[in-house]
Design an enzyme around this catalytic site. Structure first.
Site, short mmCIF file in Angstrom:
data_model
loop_
_atom_site.label_atom_id
_atom_site.label_comp_id
_atom_site.label_asym_id
_atom_site.label_seq_id
_atom_site.Cartn_x
_atom_site.Cartn_y
_atom_site.Cartn_z
N SER B 47 0.85 -1.29 -0.02
CA SER B 47 0.05 0.00 0.02
C SER B 47 0.91 1.13 0.08
CB SER B 47 -0.95 -0.13 1.26
OG SER B 47 -0.49 -0.02 2.33
N GLU B 68 7.33 1.38 14.29
CA GLU B 68 7.78 2.90 13.48
C GLU B 68 8.91 3.38 14.11
OE1 GLU B 68 4.52 2.05 14.28
OE2 GLU B 68 3.84 1.40 12.49
N PHE B 93 1.31 7.06 11.49
CA PHE B 93 2.33 6.12 12.33
C PHE B 93 3.81 6.79 12.24
CE2 PHE B 93 -0.92 2.77 10.56
CZ PHE B 93 -1.55 3.24 11.07
N ASP B 127 -11.57 4.76 6.35
CA ASP B 127 -10.78 4.38 7.59
C ASP B 127 -10.95 5.30 8.82
OD1 ASP B 127 -9.91 1.94 6.87
OD2 ASP B 127 -7.84 2.55 6.12
#
Lengths: 292, 333
Positions: B47, B68, B93, B127
């Protein structure tokens, strides 16, 4: 005329024996006391406790060249708990990276010796640190490069973390990463002195069985007396001998080591000595030198 | 400044592609151009379009898992070892979660770590607010040493990726999830720190970045039908900001509108306001997200809801201009 492609062997700093290491560690402790007294702020207990580890690193373990800090064949040391940097500054100055006189500029405006280490400020620093938990990842990144990208199996990456520091989640992310990628060139130390700012590590956040924890993450784990430079040298050698697995050396140290009124007292974590205390500390340290 | 030649086709007919796909192609090209380029991903390889690089250069791709903080700090270590690490995750993130690590180990440490934030803006869609990164421009542009780039379409994203691969600086690249019009051309100039002049006009300056540039340009066409001629600038680089271009246009129009798919506080609107208020105080309107979070919905539906499509932007600008005192009053009054 043919040009040799083989680099000339270098005259690297001599690897010192245990008696010499103990002598140097004491000298470094005196310099730490001097620096902190002059600065009027900074951390006392951690740097004093770590003096033997840093001495072992810079005077026996690391392949490094103080006349060429960016030598591309050097071993690399990442100080993760940046607040202990006075001990690193003292070790670097003793090694010859910069003049010993400059140590007294610690924490002053315009000094290359910032309160927490800044890579670009001073030769010999490999990273900028202070906010806890990020040194192991950077060391792992470097070790990854040496294993998979530059393919230099003869080089090693070392890092030192505090025990309070491993409260940080970033550390455990790095623990998984180094294990997954079998970073055998990564050798990490935890300065296990059982104190952090708000009290003992047990009071603030119990760390449990660190041997079992790191083993379960896939690490080769050793536990040593971190105030014995000879033990530090030996553990690093054992770590280098294990390939395909990163090594964690749990180094039990005495916070404030060498200055009896600071030892085991968490109030000295973030406090510098005043003039009287510094003078007393120097007397105690010089006596310990005489006793040997 | 020479006017850039771009495709001004309608939204309904123009070719559309995701900005992130341009990044994927650019990273692949950068990987071919230098074997020092390495790629790290936090479990979002396809993605974030890093799979093109991964498949071409598996030896230079590093999967770090959902971590992350580790993502950027491992990258800092790789940079110290002489490599050019590109890191990807969703911007919510990275830099959303790992900002301190970015500050200390990339920016202050001055290592050329590339933080690529995918899925910025409300066009993330269903989302919802947790995944719609709106604060990234503000977070990243306050960091010394950091370069901040928000490409307007896939072609520009490809160019921007190749440029930041060789700029030797910590850099942030802002991507988007949804398909957007591809209106720049392969030969449209792109230089870090330089604005693109898209339309000339004397009545109002419209400064846009990222996904909003096409919308701003389309809004300017609607405005011109109403006799309002907008000077349109695209600022792909938010840091360093092309202050000269902004000041030159503001001196001409004396009215400046900013458009961004981000929080206007600290975002492009904030950046432009800082420059103008220091050098050429000019009345402004900032179009973007105004101190609220996003929500679930279709991407286009959300842009419409937040007033970020061309017709809404045109309406906002003309209403604002009408409500202002005439230019004679503001300049001579």
């Amino acid at each position: 005329m043919a040009v040799s492609m083989i680099a000339e062997p270098r005259a690297l700093p001599r690897r010192r024996d245990n008696d010499e290491l103990t002598e140097i560690a004491t000298r470094i402790r005196v310099r730490i006391v001097d620096m902190l007294e002059a600065a009027g702020s900074g951390h006392s207990a951690g740097p004093l406790g770590m003096a033997d580890i840093l001495t072992a690193l810079y005077f026996s373990i690391l392949r490094h060249d103080p006349t060429d800090p960016e030598w591309d064949e050097r071993d690399v040391f990442f100080l993760s708990n940046g607040h202990t940097v006075p001990v690193l500054y003292a070790a670097l100055a003793e090694s010859g990276y910069f003049p010993v006189d400059e140590l007294s500029s610690l924490r002053r405006l315009g000094s290359r010796l910032q309160g927490h280490p800044e890579r670009k400020a001073l030769p010999g620093l490999e990273s900028t640190s202070g906010p806890l938990g990020s040194g192991l990842s950077q060391a792992a990144g470097y070790a990854y490069a040496m294993r998979y990208l530059t393919r230099q199996p003869h080089r090693f990456v070392y890092t030192v973390m505090g025990d309070g520091e491993i409260n940080e989640g970033n550390v455990w992310e790095a623990a998984m990463f180094a294990s997954k990628y079998r970073l055998g060139q990564l050798i990490a130390f935890i300065d296990r002195n059982n104190i952090q700012i708000d009290g003992t590590t047990d009071e603030v956040m119990p760390l449990g069985d660190l041997v079992a924890k790191w083993q379960s993450f896939g690490w080769h784990v050793l536990e040593i007396d971190g105030n014995d430079p000879g033990a530090v040298v030996k553990a690093a050698a054992l770590g280098r001998a294990v390939s395909g697995q990163p090594t964690m050396i749990l180094a039990n140290t005495v916070p404030g080591k060498g200055v009896d009124f600071m030892e085991y007292d968490h109030r000295w974590h973030g406090m510098p000595p005043n003039a009287d205390q510094a003078e007393a500390a120097r007397r105690i340290l010089s006596r310990s030198r005489g006793e040997r | 400044m020479r006017l850039a030649d771009v495709d001004t086709s309608d939204f309904a007919t123009i070719r559309q592609e995701t900005i992130r796909s341009g990044f994927g192609k650019g990273l692949l090209a950068a990987g071919r151009e230098s074997d020092r380029v390495v790629a790290l991903c936090a479990d979002l390889t396809e993605s974030t379009q890093m799979h093109l690089f991964r498949d071409a250069f598996p030896d230079r791709f590093i999967q770090v898992g959902v971590a992350e903080q580790n993502l950027v700090t491992v990258a800092a270590g790789l940079a110290h070892a002489g490599f050019i690490p590109f890191t990807t995750s969703y911007a919510a993130f990275s830099p959303g979660r790992n900002w301190e690590q970015i500050k200390t180990t990339a920016a202050l440490n001055d290592q050329p770590v590339k933080i690529v934030g995918a899925h910025t803006g409300i066009n993330v869609g269903p989302d919802g607010a947790t995944h719609q990164m709106l604060e990234d421009i503000a977070l990243m542009r306050v960091l010394p040493n950091m370069v901040v780039v928000a490409p307007a379409d896939s072609i520009e994203a490809e160019k921007a990726t190749r440029k930041i691969a060789v700029n030797d600086a910590p850099s942030y690249l802002r991507l988007a999830r949804d398909k957007t019009p591809v209106f720049t051309r392969p030969d449209t100039p792109f230089e870090i720190g330089k604005a693109l002049h898209l339309q000339r006009g004397n009545d109002v300056t419209i400064v846009a970045t990222g996904t909003m540039t096409y919308e701003a340009l389309a809004a300017a066409r609607i405005l011109s039908e109403r006799g309002i001629n907008a000077d349109v600038l695209h600022l792909a680089t938010i840091k360093p900001l092309d202050e000269d271009a902004i000041l030159a246009s503001a001196a001409l129009t004396r009215r400046v509108v900013t458009v961004e798919e981000a929080q206007i506080a600290g975002g492009l609107g904030g950046a432009v306001a800082e420059v103008l208020s220091e050098h050429l105080p000019t009345i402004m309107m900032r179009i973007g997200i105004r101190d609220r979070f996003g929500e679930s919905g279709g991407p286009r539906e959300l842009l419409d809801h937040f007033g970020l499509t061309a017709p809404h932007i045109a309406r906002s600008v003309s209403a604002w201009l009408e409500a202002l005192p005439s230019s004679g009053d503001t300049q001579r009054g």
